[in-house]
Design a protein around this motif. Structure first.
Motif, PDB file in Angstrom:
ATOM      1  N   VAL A  70       7.848   2.194   1.752  1.00 17.40           N
ATOM      2  CA  VAL A  70       7.041   0.914   1.926  1.00 17.40           C
ATOM      3  C   VAL A  70       5.530   1.234   1.951  1.00 17.40           C
ATOM      4  N   SER A  71       4.844   1.922   0.741  1.00 20.77           N
ATOM      5  CA  SER A  71       3.425   2.204   0.488  1.00 20.77           C
ATOM      6  C   SER A  71       3.562   3.730   0.575  1.00 20.77           C
ATOM      7  N   GLY A  72       2.308   4.317   0.026  1.00 24.31           N
ATOM      8  CA  GLY A  72       2.057   5.411   0.159  1.00 24.31           C
ATOM      9  C   GLY A  72       1.681   5.892   1.757  1.00 24.31           C
TER      10      GLY A  72
ATOM     11  N   ALA B  34       5.010   6.631   3.181  1.00 29.85           N
ATOM     12  CA  ALA B  34       5.291   8.036   2.741  1.00 29.85           C
ATOM     13  C   ALA B  34       4.963   9.087   3.497  1.00 29.85           C
ATOM     14  N   LEU B  35       3.427   9.048   3.859  1.00 32.54           N
ATOM     15  CA  LEU B  35       2.779   9.950   4.556  1.00 32.54           C
ATOM     16  C   LEU B  35       3.372   9.866   5.742  1.00 32.54           C
ATOM     17  N   ASN B  36       3.418   8.846   6.600  1.00 26.72           N
ATOM     18  CA  ASN B  36       4.099   8.862   7.895  1.00 26.72           C
ATOM     19  C   ASN B  36       5.488   9.501   7.849  1.00 26.72           C
TER      20      ASN B  36
ATOM     21  N   ALA C 277     -11.937  13.570   3.234  1.00 27.57           N
ATOM     22  CA  ALA C 277     -10.667  13.083   3.326  1.00 27.57           C
ATOM     23  C   ALA C 277     -10.681  11.512   3.597  1.00 27.57           C
ATOM     24  N   PHE C 278      -9.579  10.989   2.896  1.00 24.54           N
ATOM     25  CA  PHE C 278      -9.047   9.518   3.098  1.00 24.54           C
ATOM     26  C   PHE C 278      -8.719   9.691   4.605  1.00 24.54           C
ATOM     27  N   PRO C 279      -9.262   8.717   5.618  1.00 23.25           N
ATOM     28  CA  PRO C 279      -9.187   8.908   6.899  1.00 23.25           C
ATOM     29  C   PRO C 279      -7.960   8.965   7.428  1.00 23.25           C
ATOM     30  N   ASN C 280      -6.829   8.094   6.962  1.00 22.33           N
ATOM     31  CA  ASN C 280      -5.522   8.255   7.243  1.00 22.33           C
ATOM     32  C   ASN C 280      -4.860   9.537   7.249  1.00 22.33           C
ATOM     33  N   LEU C 281      -5.482  10.303   6.333  1.00 26.01           N
ATOM     34  CA  LEU C 281      -4.904  11.889   6.026  1.00 26.01           C
ATOM     35  C   LEU C 281      -5.107  12.507   7.294  1.00 26.01           C
ATOM     36  N   LEU C 282      -6.181  12.375   8.205  1.00 25.92           N
ATOM     37  CA  LEU C 282      -6.092  13.085   9.353  1.00 25.92           C
ATOM     38  C   LEU C 282      -5.503  12.198  10.495  1.00 25.92           C
TER      39      LEU C 282
ATOM     40  N   GLU D 213      -0.432  12.596  -4.013  1.00 25.88           N
ATOM     41  CA  GLU D 213      -0.832  12.457  -5.438  1.00 25.88           C
ATOM     42  C   GLU D 213      -0.840  11.022  -5.502  1.00 25.88           C
ATOM     43  N   VAL D 214      -1.393  10.147  -5.025  1.00 29.09           N
ATOM     44  CA  VAL D 214      -1.374   8.591  -5.067  1.00 29.09           C
ATOM     45  C   VAL D 214      -2.541   8.437  -6.474  1.00 29.09           C
ATOM     46  N   TYR D 215      -3.519   9.022  -6.491  1.00 31.07           N
ATOM     47  CA  TYR D 215      -4.412   8.864  -7.733  1.00 31.07           C
ATOM     48  C   TYR D 215      -3.817   9.696  -9.054  1.00 31.07           C
ATOM     49  N   ALA D 216      -2.843  10.076  -9.114  1.00 32.45           N
ATOM     50  CA  ALA D 216      -2.280  11.010 -10.156  1.00 32.45           C
ATOM     51  C   ALA D 216      -2.504  10.521 -11.550  1.00 32.45           C
TER      52      ALA D 216
ATOM     53  N   ASN E 113       3.639   9.598  -3.520  1.00 34.94           N
ATOM     54  CA  ASN E 113       3.113   8.740  -4.721  1.00 34.94           C
ATOM     55  C   ASN E 113       3.109   7.333  -4.275  1.00 34.94           C
ATOM     56  N   SER E 114       2.491   6.316  -5.042  1.00 37.89           N
ATOM     57  CA  SER E 114       2.070   5.191  -4.506  1.00 37.89           C
ATOM     58  C   SER E 114       2.228   4.089  -5.696  1.00 37.89           C
ATOM     59  N   PHE E 115       2.639   2.781  -5.917  1.00 40.79           N
ATOM     60  CA  PHE E 115       2.282   1.970  -6.974  1.00 40.79           C
ATOM     61  C   PHE E 115       1.041   1.392  -6.663  1.00 40.79           C
ATOM     62  N   SER E 116       0.430   1.590  -5.561  1.00 45.36           N
ATOM     63  CA  SER E 116      -1.036   0.810  -5.233  1.00 45.36           C
ATOM     64  C   SER E 116      -2.082   0.950  -6.167  1.00 45.36           C
ATOM     65  N   LYS E 117      -2.194   1.990  -6.603  1.00 46.27           N
ATOM     66  CA  LYS E 117      -3.613   2.321  -7.663  1.00 46.27           C
ATOM     67  C   LYS E 117      -3.216   2.350  -9.084  1.00 46.27           C
ATOM     68  N   ALA E 118      -2.462   2.880  -9.506  1.00 46.10           N
ATOM     69  CA  ALA E 118      -2.204   2.880 -10.986  1.00 46.10           C
ATOM     70  C   ALA E 118      -1.739   1.661 -11.430  1.00 46.10           C
TER      71      ALA E 118
ATOM     72  N   TRP F 132       1.588  -5.002  -2.732  1.00 49.99           N
ATOM     73  CA  TRP F 132       2.964  -4.971  -2.448  1.00 49.99           C
ATOM     74  C   TRP F 132       3.546  -4.151  -1.532  1.00 49.99           C
ATOM     75  N   ARG F 133       2.863  -3.007  -1.366  1.00 54.78           N
ATOM     76  CA  ARG F 133       3.435  -1.863  -0.194  1.00 54.78           C
ATOM     77  C   ARG F 133       4.710  -1.285  -0.829  1.00 54.78           C
ATOM     78  N   LEU F 134       4.381  -0.477  -1.562  1.00 59.07           N
ATOM     79  CA  LEU F 134       5.503   0.018  -2.525  1.00 59.07           C
ATOM     80  C   LEU F 134       4.943   1.547  -2.967  1.00 59.07           C
TER      81      LEU F 134
END
Ligand SMILES: Cc1ncc(COP(=O)(O)O)c(C=O)c1O
Length: 387
Positions: A99-101, A104-106, A125-130, A205-208, A234-239, A245-247
């Motif tokens: 349910v989102s990138g 997936a990270l969590n 870095a994107f703050p959530n990564l830390l 690789e969400v910006y792949a 990966n995420s559907f959010s950006k591309a 949608w949170r996928l």
């Protein structure tokens, strides 16, 4: 003031630093005429053909729980897509729909991280990564990218030395906020050393697909063996312009999939089926949309460069990927106050570099996923201010 109500709560949650950008944005909600360029998302709504697939699914009554790892049709579609992109067989048994990138990270960290483990990552870095590993009890090691000839640069040898004791390394390439991308040969070197050391690699690789000079960014999947300790996010959010949608999905070593299945069950159970239908159509029919939006981002990136590059006090490394400019205004010593000043004076919302753990003051992130008119308006205001 101590409030009794929060006594005994998880200290890592209570002490987690709030998002600087969110604080600025909330305080500026009512500023008339503000152009907000602080959040990272496409400016266009999800394309119609993707929304239609979700609408049809809802009309057909697909409103029930589904498999924790995702519906087989979507796992198969993703596996075929990944196989075609990376030129190696990736089976559906390695795919977990999330349910989102962010989810997936969590899940990735929940699967491999134990309390007190060392986790290394690159900054800015994107703050959530830390925040995500920190919330899960990690000891963080950070390594800041360098600037060489106005380009972001990673000294791989230094990074490998610094990550020697890390159990998990998180790499975000293409990077938010810098647009920095590792090349395949660098990934190969890193993977080889991590394989020898037994280090886990979580590759965001969400910006792949948000790249300018190629079809897809280099991936650690290009240089791995199936049972390498590699988890790709990966995420559907950006591309596909599907942030709401949170996928997303994970690509896993096959032996990890059943573990992730259990954890997914205990958190969100599954991704909504109508969103999964939309995701499958996005992958199968979305290539023209990706190509068109990337052309638009490239035009927008050119506008930013035309505006900022002539200014002697602005350092604007060319973003190789993603849709952010991460630039420095010389002489700014208090970045957050200056971001507030920009809101008050020229009414443009930027994210201060501190939000991304940038050590040096004066850095800002600007999301250029905007129409040329809005972006030109914002850039005109900023140039007037910076000059
Ligand atoms: C580097 C990076 N990873 C992960 C995410 C999470 O994306 P989402 O949760 O929308 O799929 C983002 C969102 O901005 C991001 O920039």
């Amino acid at each position: 003031m101590t409030t009794l109500a929060i006594d005994g709560l998880q200290s890592r949650a209570v002490e987690a630093a709030p998002s600087i950008t969110r604080i600025l944005a909330n305080a500026s909600m009512n500023v008339n005429g503000l152009i907000p360029l602080w959040f990272g998302e496409p400016n266009v709504p999800t394309p119609r053909f993707i929304c239609d697939a979700a609408a049809q699914s809802l009309s057909a009554g697909e409103t029930f729980y589904a498999e924790g790892l995702g519906r087989p049709f979507l796992r198969e579609t993703i596996a075929e897509y990944m196989t075609a992109l990376y030129n190696q067989k990736i089976g559906a048994d390695r795919i977990a729909v999330t349910v989102s990138g962010g989810n997936a990270l969590n899940l990735a960290f929940q699967t491999v991280l134990q309390e007190g483990d060392r986790v290394a990552t690159l900054t800015p870095a994107f703050p959530n990564l830390l925040a995500i590993p920190r919330l899960q009890g990690a000891n963080l090691i950070t390594h800041e990218l360098e600037l060489k000839d106005n380009s972001w640069y990673l000294d791989v040898d230094v990074f490998l030395e610094k990550t020697r004791d890390a159990k998990v390394v998180l790499i975000n390439s293409p990077s938010n906020p810098t647009g920095f991308m590792l090349e395949r040969s660098e990934m190969e070197r890193i993977m080889k050393v991590f394989r020898q050391r037994g280090t886990w690699l979580i590759s965001d690789e969400v910006y792949a697909r948000t790249v300018y000079d190629r079809k897809v960014s280099p991936s650690f999947l290009d240089v791995c063996e199936p049972e390498d300790r590699l988890i790709v996010i990966n995420s559907f959010s950006k591309a596909w312009a599907m942030t709401g949608w949170r996928l997303g999905w994970l690509t896993l070593p096959p032996s990890l999939t059943p573990v992730v299945e259990k954890i997914e069950e205990f958190s969100v159970a599954c991704a909504p089926v109508f969103a999964q239908r939309a995701g499958a159509v996005a992958i199968r029919e979305g290539e023209d949309f990706i190509a068109q939006t990337n052309r638009n981002y490239q035009t927008a990136r050119d506008l930013v460069c035309e505006a900022f590059n002539p200014l002697p006090n602005v350092l604007n490394p060319l973003p190789q990927s993603a849709f952010y400019a991460f630039f420095k205004v010389e002489g700014v010593t208090d970045t957050v106050s200056y971001a507030r000043e920009l809101i008050d004076t020229v009414k443009v919302g930027l994210s201060p570099g501190e939000a991304f753990m940038m050590s040096e003051p004066g850095w800002f992130r600007l999301c250029f996923a905007q129409t040329p008119d809005t972006l030109s308006d914002a850039l005109g205001r900023l140039v007037k201010k910076f000059r």
